[in-house]
Scaffold this motif. Structure first.
Motif, PDB file in Angstrom:
ATOM      1  N   ALA A  43     -27.330  18.093  42.863  1.00  0.00           N
ATOM      2  CA  ALA A  43     -26.242  18.827  43.517  1.00  0.00           C
ATOM      3  C   ALA A  43     -26.293  20.306  43.187  1.00  0.00           C
TER       4      ALA A  43
ATOM      5  N   ALA B 160     -29.388  34.599  35.486  1.00  0.00           N
ATOM      6  CA  ALA B 160     -30.603  35.369  35.779  1.00  0.00           C
ATOM      7  C   ALA B 160     -31.083  35.179  37.214  1.00  0.00           C
ATOM      8  N   GLY B 161     -30.372  34.346  37.969  1.00  0.00           N
ATOM      9  CA  GLY B 161     -30.738  34.185  39.379  1.00  0.00           C
ATOM     10  C   GLY B 161     -31.726  33.066  39.644  1.00  0.00           C
TER      11      GLY B 161
ATOM     12  N   LEU C 120     -32.421  29.268  40.376  1.00  0.00           N
ATOM     13  CA  LEU C 120     -31.640  28.114  40.817  1.00  0.00           C
ATOM     14  C   LEU C 120     -32.523  26.870  40.822  1.00  0.00           C
TER      15      LEU C 120
ATOM     16  N   GLY D 235     -44.848  29.601  42.893  1.00  0.00           N
ATOM     17  CA  GLY D 235     -43.441  29.973  42.799  1.00  0.00           C
ATOM     18  C   GLY D 235     -42.723  29.148  41.754  1.00  0.00           C
TER      19      GLY D 235
ATOM     20  N   ALA E 297     -43.679  30.138  38.251  1.00  0.00           N
ATOM     21  CA  ALA E 297     -43.009  31.385  37.881  1.00  0.00           C
ATOM     22  C   ALA E 297     -41.548  31.124  37.481  1.00  0.00           C
ATOM     23  N   GLU E 298     -40.876  30.285  38.260  1.00  0.00           N
ATOM     24  CA  GLU E 298     -39.470  29.975  37.952  1.00  0.00           C
ATOM     25  C   GLU E 298     -39.348  29.260  36.610  1.00  0.00           C
TER      26      GLU E 298
ATOM     27  N   GLN F  71     -39.934  31.676  33.797  1.00  0.00           N
ATOM     28  CA  GLN F  71     -38.779  32.557  33.587  1.00  0.00           C
ATOM     29  C   GLN F  71     -37.650  31.825  32.852  1.00  0.00           C
TER      30      GLN F  71
ATOM     31  N   VAL G   6     -15.964  22.634  35.046  1.00  0.00           N
ATOM     32  CA  VAL G   6     -15.371  23.952  34.784  1.00  0.00           C
ATOM     33  C   VAL G   6     -16.215  25.016  35.484  1.00  0.00           C
ATOM     34  N   PRO G   7     -15.630  26.221  35.718  1.00  0.00           N
ATOM     35  CA  PRO G   7     -16.474  27.303  36.234  1.00  0.00           C
ATOM     36  C   PRO G   7     -17.675  27.489  35.307  1.00  0.00           C
ATOM     37  N   ARG G   8     -18.815  27.780  35.909  1.00  0.00           N
ATOM     38  CA  ARG G   8     -20.073  27.816  35.152  1.00  0.00           C
ATOM     39  C   ARG G   8     -20.018  28.607  33.860  1.00  0.00           C
ATOM     40  N   SER G   9     -19.332  29.734  33.889  1.00  0.00           N
ATOM     41  CA  SER G   9     -19.342  30.616  32.715  1.00  0.00           C
ATOM     42  C   SER G   9     -18.611  29.985  31.533  1.00  0.00           C
TER      43      SER G   9
ATOM     44  N   HIS H  98     -24.240  17.350  34.278  1.00  0.00           N
ATOM     45  CA  HIS H  98     -24.777  18.368  35.170  1.00  0.00           C
ATOM     46  C   HIS H  98     -24.270  19.743  34.752  1.00  0.00           C
TER      47      HIS H  98
ATOM     48  N   ASP I  72     -23.945  22.985  37.143  1.00  0.00           N
ATOM     49  CA  ASP I  72     -22.806  23.290  38.002  1.00  0.00           C
ATOM     50  C   ASP I  72     -21.469  23.094  37.294  1.00  0.00           C
TER      51      ASP I  72
END
Lengths: 478, 478
Positions: A170, A259-260, A262, A303, A306-307, A310, A360-363, A388, A391
């Motif tokens: 998800a 860090a972007g 996903l 790709g 690389a992900e 990172q 909860v919100p990710r942060s 999970h 998320d």
């Protein structure tokens, strides 16, 4: 006052004469082999995976078409007998438990994959199709059905629709709801409707599909499901990242996302869960205090490398002690069967387990994990957290000795859900409210929102006979 | 009998005394500067981008908070005055047209981006925020809001929520609905509700967000919108692929998707649309009979090049005459402004235009394009087709001389929608039903489904005062 835990509750049952009339009427609208009331079958359909109690139905029926489902619903409504749909009974919130007895309506015989279209990227299935069977069938022709609830090897698509099932993937691909474009739907009063569409896009009328998916068997059942699929990603890479503490792991998960990157999954296993499952499907490295399963997918191998690199660097900078990349399908499967085995393995630690699936919100992931640990220590209860994390959806389990600890467990649940809601979270990320979390929904939703939903339920089911005592707290008590 | 076209219809209006009472009451719950009834403002709020008629409201109000929206709704309900919400009036189906006059409720002053969270990948916005402003704001911090309706430079988020707006990028990223996780919602009777959540996942209660998004301003309005975002893809590549005929182009689009490539856009422009827009923002190569804009995005440049190359080879094998890859942002923008300019450019060809946004299952794209061409020839009408061919969502425009061609145009629309529905398609892929397509919804949805939706509307709005005469066909006539 200590509230009874879900598995201790009792509900009024149907009188024997009414049941006898229902039995006679149902054998007339179905064939005799489609109606059961023997003790073995009743026991078999009395429980699910929620650990929230044993509630045998009085009758169990096995309709084989939308028309038969409709006939069953109409019969029950006419006779005033409660009826509750079920699939594989793998639900985690008691959604398929027939709390008041009455009729269990099993959709398991409607188990055909009706069509798969490679050109349209769609599939049409019956509700009893096992999710894993659908996955395999579409992957065989180059397509992909992403939602992967933990129970995918035995849960059914009808149940997935009812609960809007999630799963590890998800994180990147969304939940069941994101793949359902059309439904044949039998309403609580037995009307057969075609809602939604067969096209990828479409906005004709209200989004009834959206309303019905996740309605937990209280607004009707799907008798045919039209799904949109995606092309199967050509490559998948899976890494196991070891940390010495769950807090370090949680911080790394947050940092990877910030860090972007996903990934398709970012699963977390805490120390308690890791010890429970270690040595079964998979041996974790010595000294492992927590583990993260990070999986990436896509069509271009470079790709993904690389992900993965990172993400690995971020984790190492934040304290990962080891990164193991699965070298083949067998190793991947071992990792995942360890993850899938956590829920079952935890049962071996203590006689009782209550699983909450907060989000909860990710942060806030590191913070909630820290607070759950502290709460367990303070109350003297074993708390295992996994799930999970990517998320923000965590399965927080309270493991305990028995009913004598009821007050303590009730305190722990309330505190856990309160801190979740205070952080902007939800009491259920993917398991649903059902029976197990019904009494807690008012912690998250306002009286006005609860009342609107109760009225919507009455709008569809004026007599309240379909799957009673579910989702919304008893208005007499809340 | 020939039915009147949407722009010719008339509806009963509110009596002057009642309007006077409404004016007085509204200036009391709002400030005087928030209520207008001058002729200029009435004309300004009388039309949208649907070409479906001019319907001036009697009063226009500009609430600035959920409480003020609620007060307006309650006032209108108490006085029995119809009221219709609007944003930027860029809608394509007449959803914001105040057909019976009454009060236009503009949300345009609620235009703040309340917060953007990089850690949580979320944003909270007011309904009057312009979609393009949101896009820019989140992209500035490395995030991405994918839905991109053609009007993104001026449409508002509230309108996008009401219509469940799509756009070219829906092919890969889905539509507005897929990004809305929570709403502050004012119901038709003025109740303020918090529905949905702030977490990425969550299944607590019915999916009221799902029901409200796309309800076209008939079940209430959003006064705050919580969105989930994704990390901004690091690279985007855009190619213009030229074909000599639209049928060849449509076949290539199907073939690219069937090969497992999922670009973020696959836009088609047919010969008529291409001629209309050629030479404005962009000069198409000589001899171009049709064009496809293919755009891919992702984090790894090599991956995108590989995808672009694969798609290009498929197109060339199927008859593409030329592939031009945009070399910089300026070239990309030129291509896209040509695409965005099609709708406006078509207006220069004939005095009148009726735009349908049909969607068919992907595999049927070539077939529907061929049939639309044949129909135009047979009826002697100019038909221009363009749009999101990748997900089967085409904007089929009928261009004509004037009201004297009414019968012919009505015939063309009915035939077009009939062939769409017969192919398993929908009469609206992304524009909504509103006023323009209301009379055609019964071609797609059964009487039972229409009746259920009418009853749901009455459940939320018993007096039927919010945005009347929309979406569902008049039950007296259908």
């Amino acid at each position: 006052m200590t509230a009874p835990l879900p598995f201790e509750k009792t509900f009024p049952r149907v009188e024997p004469e009414r049941l006898e009339r229902a039995f006679t009427a149902l054998t007339e609208v179905l064939s005799p082999g489609q109606v059961r009331r023997d003790e073995d079958t009743r026991q078999q359909y009395s429980r699910d995976e929620s650990d929230s109690g044993v509630f045998p139905p009085d009758l169990i029926v096995f309709p084989e078409s939308a028309e038969q489902v409709s006939a069953v619903f109409k019969t029950c409504q006419a006779l005033g007998v409660p009826f509750t749909p079920c699939g594989a009974r793998s639900g985690k919130s008691g959604g398929s438990l027939p709390l008041r007895g009455g009729v269990a309506v099993s959709l398991e015989r409607m188990n055909r994959i009706r069509s798969i279209s490679v050109e349209d990227l769609t599939a049409v299935v019956e509700p009893g199709v096992i999710t894993g069977d659908l996955m395999k069938a579409v992957e065989a022709v180059g397509l992909f059905y992403p939602p992967d609830p933990n129970s995918w090897q035995f849960c059914t698509m009808g149940g997935n629709i009812a609960e809007n099932a999630g799963g590890p993937r998800a994180l990147k691909y969304g939940v069941t709801r994101d793949y359902v474009i059309g439904l044949e739907w039998v309403t609580p009063t037995g009307e057969i409707l075609q809602v939604g569409r067969r096209t990828i896009k479409g906005v004709a009328g209200y989004d009834l599909v959206g309303l019905f998916v996740g309605s937990e068997g209280t607004l009707g059942v799907a008798t045919e499901i039209t799904l949109q699929l995606i092309p199967k990603p050509k490559h998948v890479m899976t890494a196991l990242i070891i940390f010495d503490s769950v807090l370090t792991a949680a911080r790394a998960v947050s940092a990877v996302l910030a860090a972007g990157v996903l990934p398709r999954t970012l699963e977390l296993i805490d120390d308690v869960a890791l010890r429970a499952v270690d040595g079964k499907a998979f041996h974790f490295p010595a000294g492992a205090g927590s583990a993260v399963i990070l999986e990436v997918d896509g069509n271009v191998e470079e790709g993904l490398l690389a992900e993965l690199a990172q993400a690995g660097e971020i984790c190492e900078r934040l304290g990962a002690t080891q990164t193991l990349v699965a070298q083949n399908e067998e190793q991947r499967e071992k990792l995942w069967s360890a993850r899938r085995g956590v829920s079952t393995a935890l049962r071996t630690l203590k006689p009782y387990k209550l699983s909450e699936d907060i989000a909860v919100p990710r942060s806030r992931i590191p913070e909630i994990i820290e607070k759950l640990k502290a709460m367990g220590t303070e109350l003297g209860l074993m708390v295992a957290t996994y799930g999970h994390a990517g998320d923000g959806n965590l399965h927080a389990n309270i493991l305990y000795e028995g009913p004598h600890q009821r007050a303590l467990v009730e305190t722990a649940i309330r505190r856990m859900l309160e801190m979740t809601v205070q952080m902007g979270g939800t009491i259920t990320g993917e398991h649903g409210v059902g029976h197990a979390k019904r009494d807690y929904l008012a912690m998250e939703q306002s009286p006005a929102v609860l009342e609107l939903q109760r009225r919507l339920k009455t709008f569809f089911d004026p007599a309240g006979l379909l799957n009673p005592e579910k989702m919304f707290p008893d208005p007499k008590r809340f």
